[in-house]
Design a protein around this motif. Structure first.
Motif, PDB file in Angstrom:
ATOM      1  N   SER A   6       9.291  -9.218   1.743  1.00 48.99           N
ATOM      2  CA  SER A   6       9.095  -8.376   2.931  1.00 48.99           C
ATOM      3  C   SER A   6       9.911  -7.085   2.833  1.00 48.99           C
ATOM      4  N   GLN A   7      10.850  -7.035   1.877  1.00 47.67           N
ATOM      5  CA  GLN A   7      11.650  -5.830   1.656  1.00 47.67           C
ATOM      6  C   GLN A   7      11.029  -4.897   0.612  1.00 47.67           C
ATOM      7  N   TYR A   8       9.943  -5.328  -0.010  1.00 47.53           N
ATOM      8  CA  TYR A   8       9.314  -4.503  -1.047  1.00 47.53           C
ATOM      9  C   TYR A   8       8.633  -3.294  -0.415  1.00 47.53           C
ATOM     10  N   LYS A   9       8.421  -2.266  -1.227  1.00 44.36           N
ATOM     11  CA  LYS A   9       7.689  -1.078  -0.782  1.00 44.36           C
ATOM     12  C   LYS A   9       6.636  -0.710  -1.830  1.00 44.36           C
ATOM     13  N   PHE A  10       5.469  -0.300  -1.336  1.00 40.58           N
ATOM     14  CA  PHE A  10       4.437   0.233  -2.236  1.00 40.58           C
ATOM     15  C   PHE A  10       4.826   1.688  -2.495  1.00 40.58           C
ATOM     16  N   ASN A  11       5.548   1.895  -3.575  1.00 40.32           N
ATOM     17  CA  ASN A  11       6.247   3.148  -3.806  1.00 40.32           C
ATOM     18  C   ASN A  11       5.342   4.299  -4.227  1.00 40.32           C
ATOM     19  N   MET A 191       2.304  -8.732  -0.025  1.00 42.73           N
ATOM     20  CA  MET A 191       1.712  -7.810   0.952  1.00 42.73           C
ATOM     21  C   MET A 191       1.037  -8.580   2.088  1.00 42.73           C
ATOM     22  N   GLN A 192       0.826  -7.881   3.194  1.00 38.78           N
ATOM     23  CA  GLN A 192       0.066  -8.431   4.317  1.00 38.78           C
ATOM     24  C   GLN A 192      -1.304  -7.767   4.367  1.00 38.78           C
ATOM     25  N   LEU A 193      -2.314  -8.559   4.714  1.00 37.85           N
ATOM     26  CA  LEU A 193      -3.636  -7.989   4.971  1.00 37.85           C
ATOM     27  C   LEU A 193      -3.596  -7.384   6.367  1.00 37.85           C
ATOM     28  N   LYS A 194      -3.722  -6.058   6.443  1.00 39.72           N
ATOM     29  CA  LYS A 194      -3.562  -5.357   7.721  1.00 39.72           C
ATOM     30  C   LYS A 194      -4.891  -5.020   8.390  1.00 39.72           C
ATOM     31  N   ARG A 195      -5.941  -4.908   7.602  1.00 37.33           N
ATOM     32  CA  ARG A 195      -7.230  -4.537   8.202  1.00 37.33           C
ATOM     33  C   ARG A 195      -8.351  -4.879   7.239  1.00 37.33           C
ATOM     34  N   THR A 196      -9.474  -5.350   7.774  1.00 42.63           N
ATOM     35  CA  THR A 196     -10.674  -5.620   6.976  1.00 42.63           C
ATOM     36  C   THR A 196     -11.839  -4.864   7.572  1.00 42.63           C
ATOM     37  N   PHE A 204     -20.668  -4.097   0.735  1.00 41.75           N
ATOM     38  CA  PHE A 204     -19.276  -4.007   0.282  1.00 41.75           C
ATOM     39  C   PHE A 204     -18.323  -4.243   1.449  1.00 41.75           C
ATOM     40  N   ASN A 205     -17.126  -4.688   1.117  1.00 40.69           N
ATOM     41  CA  ASN A 205     -16.043  -4.851   2.089  1.00 40.69           C
ATOM     42  C   ASN A 205     -14.825  -4.061   1.625  1.00 40.69           C
ATOM     43  N   LEU A 206     -14.021  -3.623   2.596  1.00 37.59           N
ATOM     44  CA  LEU A 206     -12.757  -2.927   2.324  1.00 37.59           C
ATOM     45  C   LEU A 206     -11.628  -3.746   2.929  1.00 37.59           C
ATOM     46  N   TYR A 207     -10.561  -3.908   2.152  1.00 41.23           N
ATOM     47  CA  TYR A 207      -9.386  -4.650   2.614  1.00 41.23           C
ATOM     48  C   TYR A 207      -8.160  -3.751   2.462  1.00 41.23           C
ATOM     49  N   PHE A 208      -7.400  -3.599   3.541  1.00 41.35           N
ATOM     50  CA  PHE A 208      -6.198  -2.755   3.531  1.00 41.35           C
ATOM     51  C   PHE A 208      -4.963  -3.645   3.609  1.00 41.35           C
ATOM     52  N   LEU A 209      -4.102  -3.505   2.606  1.00 43.27           N
ATOM     53  CA  LEU A 209      -2.884  -4.310   2.544  1.00 43.27           C
ATOM     54  C   LEU A 209      -1.658  -3.412   2.482  1.00 43.27           C
ATOM     55  N   GLY A 210      -0.514  -3.962   2.899  1.00 46.83           N
ATOM     56  CA  GLY A 210       0.722  -3.187   2.821  1.00 46.83           C
ATOM     57  C   GLY A 210       1.908  -4.022   3.233  1.00 46.83           C
ATOM     58  N   TYR A 211       3.066  -3.415   3.167  1.00 45.73           N
ATOM     59  CA  TYR A 211       4.311  -4.072   3.572  1.00 45.73           C
ATOM     60  C   TYR A 211       4.667  -3.633   4.996  1.00 45.73           C
ATOM     61  N   CYS A 263       2.920   1.217  -8.136  1.00 49.55           N
ATOM     62  CA  CYS A 263       4.309   0.811  -8.342  1.00 49.55           C
ATOM     63  C   CYS A 263       4.891   0.203  -7.072  1.00 49.55           C
ATOM     64  N   ILE A 264       5.566  -0.927  -7.253  1.00 47.78           N
ATOM     65  CA  ILE A 264       6.260  -1.604  -6.168  1.00 47.78           C
ATOM     66  C   ILE A 264       7.766  -1.455  -6.387  1.00 47.78           C
ATOM     67  N   ALA A 265       8.495  -1.000  -5.369  1.00 45.74           N
ATOM     68  CA  ALA A 265       9.962  -0.957  -5.413  1.00 45.74           C
ATOM     69  C   ALA A 265      10.485  -2.217  -4.729  1.00 45.74           C
ATOM     70  N   VAL A 266      11.374  -2.941  -5.410  1.00 40.68           N
ATOM     71  CA  VAL A 266      11.813  -4.256  -4.925  1.00 40.68           C
ATOM     72  C   VAL A 266      13.305  -4.253  -4.591  1.00 40.68           C
ATOM     73  N   ASP A 267      13.718  -5.283  -3.848  1.00 47.01           N
ATOM     74  CA  ASP A 267      15.108  -5.376  -3.394  1.00 47.01           C
ATOM     75  C   ASP A 267      16.071  -5.743  -4.521  1.00 47.01           C
ATOM     76  N   ASP A 268      15.632  -6.602  -5.443  1.00 49.30           N
ATOM     77  CA  ASP A 268      16.460  -7.013  -6.576  1.00 49.30           C
ATOM     78  C   ASP A 268      15.543  -7.203  -7.778  1.00 49.30           C
ATOM     79  N   LEU A 269      15.639  -6.321  -8.741  1.00 42.94           N
ATOM     80  CA  LEU A 269      14.655  -6.256  -9.829  1.00 42.94           C
ATOM     81  C   LEU A 269      14.647  -7.537 -10.669  1.00 42.94           C
TER      82      LEU A 269
END
Length: 320
Positions: A6-11, A191-196, A204-211, A263-269
């Motif tokens: 949950s601390q990750y970021k889609f950098n 990641m969390q699925l935020k919108r479909t 076709f379907n679109l899925y939006f994910l993020g932190y 790229c994902i930035a993480v809390d502890d590599l």
């Protein structure tokens, strides 16, 4: 130390470019700022990191690893002088990567400003049935979707646009099997699925994910509730591709090249990579492989590369 997804970021998302001057100029025209440059003269390539950084920006002033919504432009020396060098934008064969997307305050005014400056469009607001999105082309013909942070009705008569309020909203990639990819990005990448958005009529379907915190499916004024966000990943699934054993998307790193990675930035590599190992991911590069010990690359189910770096705000590790 354990790792908390949950601390990750889609950098960032990486794109190869032919001429960095033209490309940086384009993204700066969209209101972005060059927040970092990593020169690699020995290996004959440079990396340019651009992001929204005004006082109104989500990550204003943050270290580049402690952000979402960055575009990384990779320039291999000499391509700008090679008349035959051309980028694969992912939307003509071979397909894979689709587009970046920016969200803007007043979409008509923003698109008019781009048009007035001579930038070409793949789709203008007035083209086709979808009047609430446009696609402008960057200097390498990558598609950049333009979406509004407000409804069309709210901005119809507004002539001004403030680039300081823009966001690098999402990156779109096409996936073969929606269920497999969704499981990977949720379970493995955290990641969390935020919108479909389901488009049965068009197949076709679109899925939006993020932190970050969950986002409501709807907003009070009817605007896209995710439009003010940065760091979203859009997965596009065309019905039936999962049933074809020979179907494959292009990862952008095999020839012809274009898009490189997300790229994902993480809390502890180290801890994050140990967790990925436990999840039995496919590796492109483990942390211990090669000379660069501060990055790893995981492969997603379609073979897209996911770079993993340390968020330097959470734990100082690399002298970037």
């Amino acid at each position: 130390m354990a790792t908390d997804p949950s601390q990750y970021k889609f950098n960032h998302s990486m794109l190869r470019v032919k001429d960095p001057k033209r490309s940086v100029q384009f993204y700066e025209f969209l209101g972005m700022k060059l927040i970092n440059k990593l020169a690699n003269p020995d290996a004959k390539f440079d990396l340019y990191f651009l992001a929204y950084d005004s006082p109104k920006a989500v990550s204003h002033g943050n270290h580049w690893t402690d952000r979402e919504g960055i575009v990384e432009l990779t320039h291999n020396y000499g391509t700008e002088d090679d008349p035959d060098y051309k980028i694969a934008n992912g939307n003509t064969d071979p397909r894979g990567f689709g587009h970046l997307a920016i969200s803007v305050d007043n979409i008509q005014a923003a698109c008019q400003r781009l048009e007035d400056s001579g930038y070409k469009f793949q789709k203008k607001l007035t083209d086709g049935k979808m009047r609430h999105i446009a696609f402008v082309l960057d200097p390498d013909s990558y598609w950049v979707e333009v979406i509004g942070q407000k409804t069309l009705e709210e901005t119809e008569s507004v002539k001004e646009t403030d680039t300081a309020s823009y966001r690098l909203n999402h990156t779109m990639i096409r996936v073969k099997d929606a269920e497999v990819s969704l499981n990977f990005y949720k379970d493995v990448m955290g990641m969390q699925l935020k919108r479909t958005s389901e488009n049965e009529k068009n197949g076709f379907n679109l899925y939006f994910l993020g932190y970050g915190a969950p986002t409501p499916e709807a907003s009070a004024n009817g605007a896209n509730p995710l439009a003010g966000s940065e760091g979203l990943l859009e997965l596009t699934w065309n019905y039936g591709t999962e049933k074809d054993p020979n179907f494959k998307y292009h990862d952008g790193n095999a020839e012809p090249q274009g898009f490189g990675h997300i790229c994902i930035a993480v809390d502890d590599l180290e801890a994050a990579c140990a967790r990925f190992e436990e999840k039995k991911v496919n590796w492109k590069k483990r942390l211990t492989d090669g000379r660069m010990k501060n990055i790893a690359f995981v492969l997603d189910p379609d073979g897209y590369w996911i770079e993993v770096v340390q968020n330097e705000k959470l734990k100082a590790r690399s002298n970037w």
